[in-house]
Design an enzyme around this catalytic site. Sequence first.
Site, PDB file in Angstrom:
ATOM      1  N   LYS A  59      41.994  34.539  50.729  1.00 33.18           N
ATOM      2  CA  LYS A  59      43.140  35.116  50.009  1.00 33.18           C
ATOM      3  C   LYS A  59      42.740  36.424  49.328  1.00 33.18           C
ATOM      4  CE  LYS A  59      44.307  33.638  45.685  1.00 33.18           C
ATOM      5  NZ  LYS A  59      44.465  34.789  44.762  1.00 33.18           N
ATOM      6  N   ASN A  60      41.605  36.396  48.622  1.00 32.73           N
ATOM      7  CA  ASN A  60      41.243  37.560  47.810  1.00 32.73           C
ATOM      8  C   ASN A  60      40.710  38.731  48.636  1.00 32.73           C
ATOM      9  OD1 ASN A  60      42.112  36.213  45.599  1.00 32.73           O
ATOM     10  ND2 ASN A  60      40.079  35.871  44.687  1.00 32.73           N
TER      11      ASN A  60
ATOM     12  N   CYS B 238      49.119  35.741  31.563  1.00 35.73           N
ATOM     13  CA  CYS B 238      49.158  34.669  32.566  1.00 35.73           C
ATOM     14  C   CYS B 238      48.410  33.485  31.997  1.00 35.73           C
ATOM     15  CB  CYS B 238      48.569  35.127  33.887  1.00 35.73           C
ATOM     16  SG  CYS B 238      46.809  35.217  33.889  1.00 35.73           S
TER      17      CYS B 238
ATOM     18  N   ARG C   5      44.314  39.186  30.574  1.00 39.55           N
ATOM     19  CA  ARG C   5      44.044  39.917  31.811  1.00 39.55           C
ATOM     20  C   ARG C   5      44.652  41.322  31.838  1.00 39.55           C
ATOM     21  NH1 ARG C   5      44.504  35.827  36.874  1.00 39.55           N
ATOM     22  NH2 ARG C   5      43.063  37.259  37.850  1.00 39.55           N
TER      23      ARG C   5
ATOM     24  N   ASP D 109      36.348  31.089  39.841  1.00 40.99           N
ATOM     25  CA  ASP D 109      37.356  30.390  40.645  1.00 40.99           C
ATOM     26  C   ASP D 109      36.888  29.021  41.151  1.00 40.99           C
ATOM     27  OD1 ASP D 109      39.080  32.472  40.263  1.00 40.99           O
ATOM     28  OD2 ASP D 109      38.929  33.297  42.278  1.00 40.99           O
TER      29      ASP D 109
ATOM     30  N   ARG E 187      49.879  28.955  46.236  1.00 42.42           N
ATOM     31  CA  ARG E 187      49.546  30.378  46.154  1.00 42.42           C
ATOM     32  C   ARG E 187      48.203  30.656  46.814  1.00 42.42           C
ATOM     33  NH1 ARG E 187      48.932  32.366  40.582  1.00 42.42           N
ATOM     34  NH2 ARG E 187      48.136  34.002  41.901  1.00 42.42           N
TER      35      ARG E 187
HETATM   36  C1  UD1 Z   1      39.948  38.664  40.719  1.00 40.69           C
HETATM   37  C2  UD1 Z   1      40.357  37.545  41.645  1.00 40.69           C
HETATM   38  C3  UD1 Z   1      40.416  36.226  40.867  1.00 40.69           C
HETATM   39  C4  UD1 Z   1      39.105  35.976  40.152  1.00 40.69           C
HETATM   40  C5  UD1 Z   1      38.673  37.192  39.331  1.00 40.69           C
HETATM   41  C6  UD1 Z   1      37.273  37.050  38.757  1.00 40.69           C
HETATM   42  C7  UD1 Z   1      41.755  38.638  43.279  1.00 40.69           C
HETATM   43  C8  UD1 Z   1      43.124  38.842  43.821  1.00 40.69           C
HETATM   44  N1  UD1 Z   1      41.667  37.857  42.186  1.00 40.69           N
HETATM   45  O1  UD1 Z   1      40.948  38.767  39.703  1.00 40.69           O
HETATM   46  O2  UD1 Z   1      40.696  35.185  41.804  1.00 40.69           O
HETATM   47  O3  UD1 Z   1      39.249  34.867  39.284  1.00 40.69           O
HETATM   48  O4  UD1 Z   1      38.684  38.378  40.147  1.00 40.69           O
HETATM   49  O5  UD1 Z   1      36.355  36.822  39.762  1.00 40.69           O
HETATM   50  O6  UD1 Z   1      40.772  39.102  43.835  1.00 40.69           O
HETATM   51  N2  UD1 Z   1      39.547  43.204  32.755  1.00 40.69           N
HETATM   52  C9  UD1 Z   1      39.771  44.150  31.778  1.00 40.69           C
HETATM   53  N3  UD1 Z   1      40.451  45.284  32.114  1.00 40.69           N
HETATM   54  C10 UD1 Z   1      40.912  45.518  33.386  1.00 40.69           C
HETATM   55  C11 UD1 Z   1      40.678  44.559  34.372  1.00 40.69           C
HETATM   56  C12 UD1 Z   1      39.989  43.406  34.035  1.00 40.69           C
HETATM   57  O7  UD1 Z   1      39.379  43.971  30.630  1.00 40.69           O
HETATM   58  O8  UD1 Z   1      41.530  46.578  33.619  1.00 40.69           O
HETATM   59  C13 UD1 Z   1      38.817  41.942  32.423  1.00 40.69           C
HETATM   60  C14 UD1 Z   1      39.670  40.684  32.631  1.00 40.69           C
HETATM   61  O9  UD1 Z   1      40.472  40.410  31.502  1.00 40.69           O
HETATM   62  C15 UD1 Z   1      38.616  39.636  32.861  1.00 40.69           C
HETATM   63  C16 UD1 Z   1      37.517  40.424  33.596  1.00 40.69           C
HETATM   64  O10 UD1 Z   1      37.779  41.780  33.375  1.00 40.69           O
HETATM   65  O11 UD1 Z   1      38.093  39.171  31.632  1.00 40.69           O
HETATM   66  C17 UD1 Z   1      37.474  40.179  35.085  1.00 40.69           C
HETATM   67  O12 UD1 Z   1      38.765  40.320  35.624  1.00 40.69           O
HETATM   68  P1  UD1 Z   1      39.013  40.901  37.088  1.00 40.69           P
HETATM   69  O13 UD1 Z   1      37.731  40.912  37.858  1.00 40.69           O
HETATM   70  O14 UD1 Z   1      39.775  42.177  36.987  1.00 40.69           O
HETATM   71  O15 UD1 Z   1      39.961  39.804  37.718  1.00 40.69           O
HETATM   72  P2  UD1 Z   1      41.038  40.087  38.811  1.00 40.69           P
HETATM   73  O16 UD1 Z   1      40.600  41.246  39.630  1.00 40.69           O
HETATM   74  O17 UD1 Z   1      42.397  40.096  38.193  1.00 40.69           O
END
Ligand code: UD1
Length: 420
Positions: free
Chosen positions: A22-23, A117, A122, A307, A399
């Site tokens: 998925k990711n 969420c 996030r 995950d 999902r």
């Molecule tokens: C992706 C994965 C999700 C997985 C996560 C962590 C996809 C579609 N989803 O989610 O399944 O659980 O990686 O491995 O690939 N953060 C910030 N600012 C930002 C972005 C992130 O502070 O602009 C923080 C988030 O709050 C979190 C951390 O960074 O604490 C990691 O999040 P992130 O790696 O961005 O998760 P996703 O990419 O949303």
Amino acid sequence: MDKIIVRGGTPLSGTIPISGAKNATLPALAATLLTDQSVHLSNIPHLLDVTTMLELLGQHGSAITVDERLGVEIDNCQINNFLAPYDLVSTMRASILVMGPLLARYGHADVSLPGGCAIGSRPVNLHIEGLRAMGADITLSGGFIHARAKRLHGARIHMDPVTVTGTENLLMAATLAKGRTFLENAAKEPEVVDLANFLTKMGARIQGAGTSTIIIDGVDTLHGTRHRIMPDRIETATFMIAAAVTGGDVILTGTSGEFLALPIRKLQEAGLILEDDPSRESMRVRCSGRLQGVNLETAPYPGFPTDVQAQMLVLNCIAEGASSITENIFENRFMHVSELQRLGADIQILGNVAHVRGLSKLHGAPVMATDLRASASLVLAGLAAEGETVISRIYHIDRGYERIEEKLLALGANIQRVSG
Ligand code: UD1
């Protein structure tokens, strides 16, 4: 609303195919917006999140043909709408992945802010700051991110904390930017590498994917190609844990342990026996004696994946001994704990640590799914528990898991989906 009913106690046995990731699929679908030539993606999992991303692409103007063999052909020569609306972004945060490609290729993207969420706030500040560093003019109003740019330019961008979709968004944007972009403290997740491989096939110039610094030399245009999505390592780990918690013997096909070194080490520590045959893309996992609880903490790749945290917690709940699991990525990712406690699990949360005392049995009960991976953990707990577990709100599981109850049924589980 559909429910899943599980009667636990049957050791799983048999062979099951693992789906495409998925990711890796979601960013690859978004990346097709970077070219007006036709792109073919195969090994696409049949999931609600994938349908949502296809719906979003359709709204932008993509022409999409889905074939019977898990493939999609996408033609983006008539993109005419640059809006990612609230109703889609709020059901799937990964919709934000269209922002980088739309901005890089069309200079225009209006993407709804994802909002909160179930697993924490996030934020997407790093996506926005990175695009600003590449010259985008970005304003936030009315719950939307409005991004404009004539042509993005290369930049040196440091992301802290490490962000997976943030890295992917900026990587995609940089492929068409003028000049060189450095993405520092980049996510090293295998799905980022899969995306970089796909973009490279489209003509992008990328070095260092899979390391903490990715260097991208922007090109003027990208072209069509074909790409096969990598196997889903999270689904793989989930089925490995399903085999473990039921004392089963399962062969997983279309996957390997290549990107699961740490989860596999932890599962072996817990008592799982694994035979990996990468040449055949298959893995046999089995378990007979009592499992041992293991300590772990989640971290960005190659650390233990957040995950897989909820699923591993279930294993600890029925394993011998005391153990602890520390969640370092998301602030609120223990929503499944109160549901597991309804099955009798002995878990205490202190800050971001779940302390578990293993019990010999869990007992079936009605529970409610709260997010994607939490739902998977409840299914696993139901498989391991004595009696009947009824899991409601299972749309979360659709999902990210393709036909989970059908796959488990094929492995001998006593499981059914009921509507209403
Ligand atoms: C992706 C994965 C999700 C997985 C996560 C962590 C996809 C579609 N989803 O989610 O399944 O659980 O990686 O491995 O690939 N953060 C910030 N600012 C930002 C972005 C992130 O502070 O602009 C923080 C988030 O709050 C979190 C951390 O960074 O604490 C990691 O999040 P992130 O790696 O961005 O998760 P996703 O990419 O949303």
